[in-house]
Design an enzyme around this catalytic site. Structure first.
Site, PDB file in Angstrom:
ATOM      1  N   LYS A  77      86.234  23.542 -61.986  1.00 35.46           N
ATOM      2  CA  LYS A  77      85.860  22.524 -62.769  1.00 35.46           C
ATOM      3  C   LYS A  77      84.599  23.003 -63.498  1.00 35.46           C
ATOM      4  CE  LYS A  77      84.731  17.592 -63.099  1.00 35.46           C
ATOM      5  NZ  LYS A  77      84.373  16.378 -62.112  1.00 35.46           N
ATOM      6  N   SER A 152      87.417  12.766 -63.818  1.00 33.59           N
ATOM      7  CA  SER A 152      87.050  13.774 -64.744  1.00 33.59           C
ATOM      8  C   SER A 152      87.535  15.070 -64.628  1.00 33.59           C
ATOM      9  CB  SER A 152      85.273  13.538 -64.735  1.00 33.59           C
ATOM     10  OG  SER A 152      84.896  14.144 -63.526  1.00 33.59           O
ATOM     11  N   SER A 176      86.889  11.203 -59.178  1.00 37.40           N
ATOM     12  CA  SER A 176      87.115  12.263 -60.096  1.00 37.40           C
ATOM     13  C   SER A 176      87.921  13.339 -59.484  1.00 37.40           C
ATOM     14  CB  SER A 176      85.823  12.746 -60.734  1.00 37.40           C
ATOM     15  OG  SER A 176      85.456  11.657 -61.844  1.00 37.40           O
TER      16      SER A 176
END
Ligand SMILES: [Mg+2]
Ligand SMILES: [Zn+2]
Lengths: 483, 493, 95
Positions: A77, A152, A176
């Protein structure tokens, strides 16, 4: 070799059936072919990945691999700082930021021999539950390209689900990791707060953020977590406790364990497919010898509100540094305040601005006690309830999300988006650990996640239950149909 | 210049002191002054995305030491908080500081003003990180741009807030001087105001004499020397007095002292500039300071100048002036007592004063200062000075020769016995040897003997001079005198 | 309820240049979110200590040891504007 779990790749490397270079090349080729449609990645580091793969290959050939992750192609990420590689946090304001340092997690992954393929997309600064609110472009769900992958950490989840990475890492501040794992049909784990170092992780809400893995199966999740967990002297909130061999504990089964079933996690308005799949999963666990008891977590209904005070408050503070002075975007103006205000206005998206405003307001003079102070006290209640529940049961099982992946643009209203994390947020508020493991599909063919929550530092038991469930069912072999 | 008699001046000082740690408050970068801009930074002290602070233990201990020296209560639970405001020299746009749970509270500092002693309360003492350094291209008003150096960013600062107990600019300056002396004495801060190691802000208000409520206070920044503290406060007191006399109110604001121009000017006045949005720093865990830790620091605390001065007078019978001089620095007082601790066989009650004289008039004459460095590098260590005094005591050398020997000790770093031995400076004090010299001088001066027999006592003086001459001035004068007396008495009989 | 002036104040506090429409939309959305958050008022937290951290660690400190800094050029490399060894920012007008 695509869709092969990391632990089987390692076996193949050992036998010489596959090489890390061939695997890295295959993954890079698949990214080239697929990512135009999924858009999981923000940055691909082809040359670095191939160089790392060649190093790994030398080690395997010499019989000196560094462990089960050596040669594993993984996705990070884009909140994990990577030395010399642009790290954007999904925001235009960091479009040009190239950190001169590695996050501890990245350092440990490199040391374990992992091959980093690239940096994945996210909701800007990890604020969101759909990866639609990236400063660059939305990511799509590999199971249905008209739907969101969750967020996310949607980029990493989608990359693993689509076979564009063998494993990945994300961050979980309010769900997330677990929520996109559920939406994308992969395993996603949020470790105990303090279990994995936050050093070098672009901060959203410092008291809630935690790094964790995305994996094709529970065994990989155990290996990926094991490689990054453990004390880090650069993170003062990092817990100085030894790291168990998570993979070695997996096969211990669930017989004799007591599972708590929280009444508050089956709510009106939740997707009946989700409820059905989760209740079926609980039956499977019972069949494996687990006892199930009902537990009560009444403050759950206030957790969301507490979270939406604490998160924006801490985020507004963490994001104050993006001012155009030292790094990232700058929009010129004739004076400093003008430059800073215009830079922030141009660099941040609507959701980020909204949360910065909300958090600033909640902390500003006269409102602290009503909002931040109150939310922190509610947080104490949430912790106490979990502690009381865990005094009676070993694990808590629940749905990861109230619904399956929704369509892009479907949740325009911020509040309806926030409701997505209602089952995952309490875990962050209390700092406990949890995993989302695939437990079936909706009638429309979208993945559903089973959430297993455990006591602080009880990752081994959480993974063990997830593994027992996974081995007893066939969901883990299912992959989206993406030619 | 003082305030008009109908107003009482109320002043409180906030002093920021850079602590003498090797590394910064929250990262490992060095704290040394004067390096090339931005050469002593890392992602942490530049506030890059993802970085985290870790507390420097030494900074906590130096602050605890200071707190205990001021008699503060060290709080068993303390924590850091974020203080938010935007300024380009502050990398994160928040400062890690302390707010609701500071390290220490409720202490005091005694100051001497016009020969009297006053106790000034200390409200709180806390730790925080320093910001970077901002320079303007041109002056602040005309600059088109400003430039930032983050070397200083993250250096540990100790903020100490006094109670509003100061009643005049002179008292404020005296407080700052006494405060600085304690910090330097404790070795927690170098006290260098030019380099910004010690910085002072003041809160000033006026109230009608006799009133017990506080007037509207004005904060004054940029008071970077003792002289500026006094000048700025004198200006501000006058400014406020005139405003009050004219019936204008005082605006609560922050004013900047312009030292070159000799006035204070308004800087931040908008209310939002003070909305700091404090909340507990989530990247740091709380500190629990138990009594064992406090006791440990307390036990290692040196005696403070005031207490030491009083003890020197009481214990050694020194005059106040001597005690003052000897306690100016911790190193000098330590030196003095180290000399006293050396063996001194025939020392009497006057020894402390004798040592004091040597330290004050001889040692301080040759050393470049009385501070830690000067004392530590002194070519004459306490043991050597004590050795010299022993040679005087046992009559090996005279006090006059000792002063020459002292200079030689300073030049060569050798001890007194070595120099006296090599250069043959030993006073002839052997009764037999000296007796023989006296006998030969008497034999060589029959005239003087005759004169003496005839009652001319001056003849003895002439003989004394001859003996001293014969020994090159090294004869012990008391002994020569006694020997002559004895031998002349025999002749007379 | 927060009004337009509050929104402007908060935007100024946090250095966000918002357009007229943005300010108005922000006012509406913040009010709607705050209405939801106000449900917190109903939770009985009398005597409940706030939790700032989910970890129960205390006294995490480092020794006072100097570690190598990063090279000056790498610490300046991300600067949007610089003048030699210094970060450069537009003129500061005191508020
Ligand atoms: Mg301060
Ligand atoms: Zn540093």
């Amino acid at each position: 070799m695509i869709h092969q779990p990391i632990h089987t790749l390692a076996d193949a490397y050992r036998r010489g059936d596959l090489t890390p270079t061939a695997v890295a090349e295959a993954y890079l080729a698949r990214i080239d072919a697929l990512d135009r449609r999924v858009r999981a990645y923000l940055t691909i580091v082809r040359e670095q990945a191939l160089a790392a793969a060649r190093e790994s290959e030398r080690r395997w050939r010499a019989g000196t691999p560094r462990g089960p992750l050596d040669g594993a192609p993984i996705a990070l990420k884009d909140v994990l700082c990577t030395r010399g590689v642009r790290t954007t946090a999904g925001s235009k304001i960091l479009d040009t930021f190239v950190p001169p340092y590695d996050a501890t997690v990245v350092e440990r992954l490199r040391a374990a021999g992992a091959v980093i393929l690239g940096k994945t997309n996210l909701d800007e600064f990890a604020m969101g539950s759909s990866t639609e609110h990236s400063g660059f472009h939305p990511t799509r769900n590999p199971w249905d390209l008209t739907r969101v992958p969750g967020g996310s950490s949607g980029g990493s989840a989608a990359a693993v689900a689509a076979g564009m990475a063998a494993g990945g890492f994300g961050t979980d501040t309010g769900g997330s990791i677990r929520q996109p794992a559920a939406f994308c049909g992969v395993v996603g784990m949020k470790p105990t707060y303090g279990r994995v170092s936050r050093y070098g992780v672009v901060a959203l809400a410092s008291s809630l953020d935690q790094v964790g893995p995305f994996a094709q199966d529970v065994t990989d999740a155990a290996h990926l977590l094991g490689a990054v967990a453990g004390h880090d002297r650069r993170d003062a909130t990092s817990i100085p406790a030894p790291v168990p061999d998570y993979a070695a504990e997996l096969a211990k089964g669930v017989a004799g364990l007591t599972l708590g079933l929280p009444d508050e996690y089956f709510i009106d308005g939740m997707d009946p497919d989700v409820e059905r799949a989760v209740r079926a999963a609980i039956e499977v666990l019972k069949g494996l010898g687990a006892r199930v008891e009902s537990v009560s977590l009444p403050t759950t209904r206030h957790a969301l509100a507490a979270y939406y005070v604490i998160l924006p408050a801490e985020a507004s503070s963490n994001l104050a540094r993006y001012d155009g002075v030292k790094f990232g975007l700058r929009v010129s103006a004739h004076d400093l305040v003008g430059m800073e205000s215009r830079t922030r206005a141009a660099g941040f998206g609507a959701e980020v601005k909204r949360r910065i405003m909300l958090g600033t307001y909640a902390l500003s003079a006269g409102y602290y006690d009503a909002y931040y102070g109150k939310a922190q006290s509610v947080r104490t209640l949430v912790r106490r309830e979990f502690a009381a529940a865990f005094a009676r049961v070993d694990l808590i099982v629940a749905p990861t999300t109230p619904n399956v992946a929704f369509k892009l643009g479907e949740k325009e209203d911020p509040l309806s988006m926030y409701l997505n994390d209602v089952f995952t947020i309490p875990g962050n508020l209390s700092g406990i650990t949890g995993v989302s493991v695939p437990c079936g599909f909706s009638v429309s063919g979208l993945p559903i996640g089973l959430q297993i929550l455990g006591r602080p530092l009880d990752e081994a038991r959480v993974l063990r239950a997830a593994y027992a469930y996974e081995q007893a069912t066939s969901w883990r072999g299912r992959r989206p149909d993406l030619p | 210049m003082s305030a008009p008699a109908h107003y009482e001046v109320v002043i409180g000082l906030e002093v920021h002191a850079q602590l003498l740690t090797r590394s910064k408050m929250f990262c490992g970068c060095p704290t040394t002054f004067g390096a090339a801009p931005n050469s002593q930074t890392c992602p942490v002290c530049q506030g890059m995305p993802g970085v985290l602070p870790v507390v420097n233990k030494k900074a906590i201990e130096l602050a605890m030491r200071t707190a205990l020296a001021f008699g503060c209560r060290v709080n068993p639970a303390c924590r850091f908080a974020r203080k938010h405001y935007y300024y380009p020299d502050m990398p994160k746009n928040y400062q890690i500081s302390q707010y609701e749970e500071p390290l220490a509270e409720e202490g005091r500092l005694e100051i001497d003003i016009d020969g009297a002693s006053r106790t000034i309360g200390i409200q709180r003492l806390h730790l925080e990180e320093d910001v970077g350094k901002l320079v303007h291209e041109g002056t602040l008003e005309t600059a088109q741009a400003s430039l930032v150096d983050f070397n200083r960013s993250g250096v540990p600062l100790m903020e100490t807030v006094s109670k509003p107990d100061l009643r005049s600019p002179e008292e404020a300056a005296a407080y700052l001087k006494a405060f600085r002396a304690v910090l330097v004495f404790l070795g927690v801060c170098d006290g260098n105001m030019e380099e910004g190691s010690l910085r002072c802000d003041a809160n000033v208000s006026l109230r009608p004499r006799g009133s017990t409520t506080l007037g509207t206070k004005v904060e004054i920044k940029n008071l970077n020397s003792f002289r500026n503290v006094q000048r700025a406060l004198e200006f501000e007191v006058k400014r406020q007095a005139q405003a009050l006399d004219a019936g204008e109110g005082i605006r609560q604001e922050t004013r900047l002292w312009e030292a070159d121009r000799g006035y204070t000017r308004s800087m931040r006045s908008k209310e939002y500039a003070h909305d700091y949005r404090y909340f507990p720093e989530p990247d740091l865990v709380p500190l629990r300071i138990d009594s064992r830790w406090v006791d440990e620091i307390q036990a290692a605390l040196p005696e403070l100048p005031r207490a030491r001065r009083q003890r020197f007078v009481a214990q050694y019978g020194l005059p106040g002036y001597d005690a003052d001089v000897l306690t100016q620095s911790r190193a000098l007082g330590d030196y003095y007592e180290a000399v006293l601790r050396e063996p001194a066989p025939s020392a009497g009650a006057d020894r402390p004063k004798i040592v004091s004289n040597w330290v004050m008039s001889e040692l301080l004459r040759v050393l470049p200062g009385d501070d830690e460095r000067a004392i530590a590098t002194s070519p004459i260590p306490p043991r050597h000075l004590a050795g010299l005094l022993r040679l005087i005591d046992d009559g090996t050398i005279s006090g006059k020769i000792a002063k020459d020997v002292f200079q030689k000790m300073f030049d060569s770093r050798e001890d007194a016995a070595t120099i006296v031995g090599r250069e043959g400076l030993t006073q002839v004090a052997d009764e037999t040897a000296l007796g023989a010299i006296v006998d030969s001088v008497m034999a060589a001066n029959p005239k003087a003997i005759d004169d003496f027999k005839r009652g001319k006592t001056v003849a003895k003086k002439s003989l004394f001079g001859q003996v001293m001459k014969a020994t090159g001035g090294k004869a012990n004068p008391t002994l020569v005198d006694r020997l002559l007396e004895d031998k002349l008495a025999k002749i007379q009989r | 309820m927060i009004d337009r002036k509050d929104v402007e104040h908060v935007a100024r506090l946090t250095r966000l240049a918002l357009t007229e429409e943005e300010l108005e939309r922000m006012r509406e959305q913040l009010n709607s979110i705050l209405t939801h958050l106000d449900t917190l008022r109903g939770v009985d937290t009398e005597g409940v200590e706030p939790t700032a951290h989910a970890v129960d660690l205390v006294n995490v400190m480092r020794e006072d040891e100097v570690e190598p800094c990063l090279p000056q050029d790498s610490m300046l490399a991300n600067a949007p504007d610089r003048s030699g060894e210094l970060f450069r920012v537009p003129r500061i007008i005191e508020e």
